[in-house]
Scaffold this motif. Structure first.
Motif, PDB file in Angstrom:
ATOM      1  N   LEU A 239       0.862  -1.176   0.000  1.00 35.55           N
ATOM      2  CA  LEU A 239       0.000   0.000   0.000  1.00 35.55           C
ATOM      3  C   LEU A 239       0.902   1.231   0.000  1.00 35.55           C
ATOM      4  N   ILE A 240       0.787   2.026  -1.043  1.00 33.51           N
ATOM      5  CA  ILE A 240       1.711   3.131  -1.279  1.00 33.51           C
ATOM      6  C   ILE A 240       0.944   4.454  -1.260  1.00 33.51           C
ATOM      7  N   GLU A 241       1.469   5.428  -0.552  1.00 33.94           N
ATOM      8  CA  GLU A 241       0.873   6.769  -0.528  1.00 33.94           C
ATOM      9  C   GLU A 241       1.524   7.640  -1.603  1.00 33.94           C
ATOM     10  N   ALA A 242       0.696   8.331  -2.376  1.00 35.70           N
ATOM     11  CA  ALA A 242       1.198   9.191  -3.449  1.00 35.70           C
ATOM     12  C   ALA A 242       0.391  10.484  -3.485  1.00 35.70           C
ATOM     13  N   VAL A 253       2.986  11.561  -7.889  1.00 35.16           N
ATOM     14  CA  VAL A 253       4.378  11.403  -7.452  1.00 35.16           C
ATOM     15  C   VAL A 253       4.414  10.521  -6.215  1.00 35.16           C
ATOM     16  N   ILE A 254       5.397   9.628  -6.192  1.00 36.12           N
ATOM     17  CA  ILE A 254       5.659   8.775  -5.031  1.00 36.12           C
ATOM     18  C   ILE A 254       7.003   9.239  -4.488  1.00 36.12           C
ATOM     19  N   ASP A 256       9.584  11.684  -4.546  1.00 38.40           N
ATOM     20  CA  ASP A 256       9.894  12.706  -5.558  1.00 38.40           C
ATOM     21  C   ASP A 256       9.942  12.110  -6.966  1.00 38.40           C
ATOM     22  N   GLN A 257       9.350  10.881  -7.122  1.00 40.59           N
ATOM     23  CA  GLN A 257       9.421  10.199  -8.408  1.00 40.59           C
ATOM     24  C   GLN A 257       8.053  10.199  -9.092  1.00 40.59           C
ATOM     25  N   GLY A 258       8.011  10.744 -10.301  1.00 44.53           N
ATOM     26  CA  GLY A 258       6.759  10.867 -11.024  1.00 44.53           C
ATOM     27  C   GLY A 258       6.348   9.579 -11.718  1.00 44.53           C
ATOM     28  N   VAL A 259       5.030   9.318 -11.741  1.00 45.30           N
ATOM     29  CA  VAL A 259       4.471   8.125 -12.382  1.00 45.30           C
ATOM     30  C   VAL A 259       3.183   8.516 -13.097  1.00 45.30           C
ATOM     31  N   THR A 260       2.971   7.952 -14.285  1.00 42.43           N
ATOM     32  CA  THR A 260       1.704   8.123 -14.990  1.00 42.43           C
ATOM     33  C   THR A 260       0.903   6.838 -14.840  1.00 42.43           C
ATOM     34  N   GLY A 271      -2.621  17.841  -5.584  1.00 42.73           N
ATOM     35  CA  GLY A 271      -2.275  17.961  -4.174  1.00 42.73           C
ATOM     36  C   GLY A 271      -2.932  16.933  -3.286  1.00 42.73           C
ATOM     37  N   ASP A 272      -3.994  16.260  -3.783  1.00 44.69           N
ATOM     38  CA  ASP A 272      -4.661  15.219  -3.000  1.00 44.69           C
ATOM     39  C   ASP A 272      -3.750  14.005  -2.816  1.00 44.69           C
TER      40      ASP A 272
END
Length: 353
Positions: A239-242, A253-254, A256-260, A271-272
């Motif tokens: 379970l990952i918070e982003a 972003v996870i 400081d790493q961006g993901v699409t 911001g959510d």
């Protein structure tokens, strides 16, 4: 119309509400498992089907016939209990024959049916033994034969394997499934063991606090959990918070790493915080691994589990586990080593609370 229908079932004990608006339509010959932790209401639903508990509200029918006015002995239902519930002073033959004798079946029919059932569970050579002379697995098979002997419309199984050791549980659950498929009997199986439910069910109802959080096939339940509870209860899951960066482009972003993402996040605003789920088996450290997404982090631990090595890494404050096959001669990454996990963006699921 489904064969077994439960519609808006509620059950309260005084001011305590244990089942809330439970609705489930089960087809003839289907094998459905109720899966959930202790106290989630799964056994209470089973007992309402059997007639041992009366719904506070809602409707319950089998083959179109309302079951609510009927007592347990008036419902054509077979039940297998967790504690076997065999009669200790009766032989195996007489235990299996009990329901048929109560129904007033002739002796020839009883003997024929008992022989058929004992052959089905492969215990016909033990017909004269008593329960205390048998193993737990054998006793549970006798309990199953007794429930099936009366040719019930529905078979109910209330955690029938929980008292057995792991190896016997696996073999017996496979036997139960094979017998159910051979007879084509509609079956409801209650368990808290996710592996049991995933391995033998046509569909699974994941229950949480008296409600059905998700109903689906084992494939759907495991791969596309609908809620945070289902995601955390079924299987091992990260379970990952982003944070949402651009909801229109599904960018998050996870750390400081961006993901699409492949899944839409247009219901959120920039911001959510969103919760994401990722299975440990979805990723790989291999350089040529397939996948359109990657996360880089520092290894925090590696645990040898036999055929796989479960490794954990830290990514922006999130601990992410991933599985590596155990390859002799190839050591897992060391603690503190920086690694890149590659996976498909469609494996990263948005989880609603």
């Amino acid at each position: 119309m489904a064969f077994l229908e439960l519609s808006n079932i509620k059950k309260s004990f005084g001011n305590v509400h244990v089942v809330h608006d439970f609705t489930m339509h089960i087809e003839k010959g289907e094998f459905v498992s109720f899966l959930g932790p202790s106290g989630c209401g799964k056994t209470t639903v089973l007992r309402m089907i059997a007639g041992f508990e009366t719904p506070t509200a809602g409707s319950l029918s089998i083959a179109g016939k309302d079951q609510r006015p009927l007592k347990p002995n008036q419902r054509n239902i077979g039940m297998v209990f967790q504690a076997y519930a065999l009669f200790p002073n009766m032989s195996v033959h007489d235990n299996v024959a009990f329901g048929l004798k109560v129904a007033g079946a002739p002796k020839e029919e009883i003997d024929s049916r008992v022989k058929e059932m004992l052959g089905l569970i492969k215990l016909d050579h033990l017909a004269d033994r008593y329960p205390y002379q048998m193993s737990g697995g054998q006793q549970q098979r006798v309990a199953l034969a007794r429930a099936l002997a009366v040719k019930p419309q529905v078979l109910l199984l209330d955690e029938p394997l929980s008292a057995l050791d792991a190896k016997i549980r696996v073999s017996l659950r496979e036997e139960i499934r094979a017998i159910q498929q051979k007879l084509g009997i509609t079956t409801v199986f209650v368990t808290h063991d996710q592996e049991e439910a995933l391995s033998i069910s046509d569909r699974i109802v994941v229950m949480n606090a008296g409600r059905a959080d998700q109903i689906g096939t084992p494939f759907e339940i495991y791969n596309t959990p609908a809620t945070r509870f289902v995601a955390s209860f079924v299987g091992t899951l990260n379970l990952i918070e982003a944070k949402v960066v651009d909801p229109d482009k599904n960018r998050i972003v996870i750390g400081d790493q961006g993901v699409t993402l492949k899944q839409s996040v247009t219901a959120f605003k920039a911001g959510d915080t969103v919760s994401l789920a990722l299975r440990p088996e979805a990723g790989s450290l291999a350089e040529g691994a397939k996948g359109d997404t990657a996360l880089t982090g520092d290894v925090t631990s590696a645990h040898f589990l036999g055929s796989v090595i479960r490794t954990r890494m830290n990514v922006g404050g999130n601990t992410i586990s991933f599985d590596m096959f155990n390859t002799p001669g190839k050591m897992p990454p060391a603690v503190g080593e920086r690694v890149t996990l590659r996976f498909s963006a469609e494996d990263l699921l948005v989880i609603r609370d």
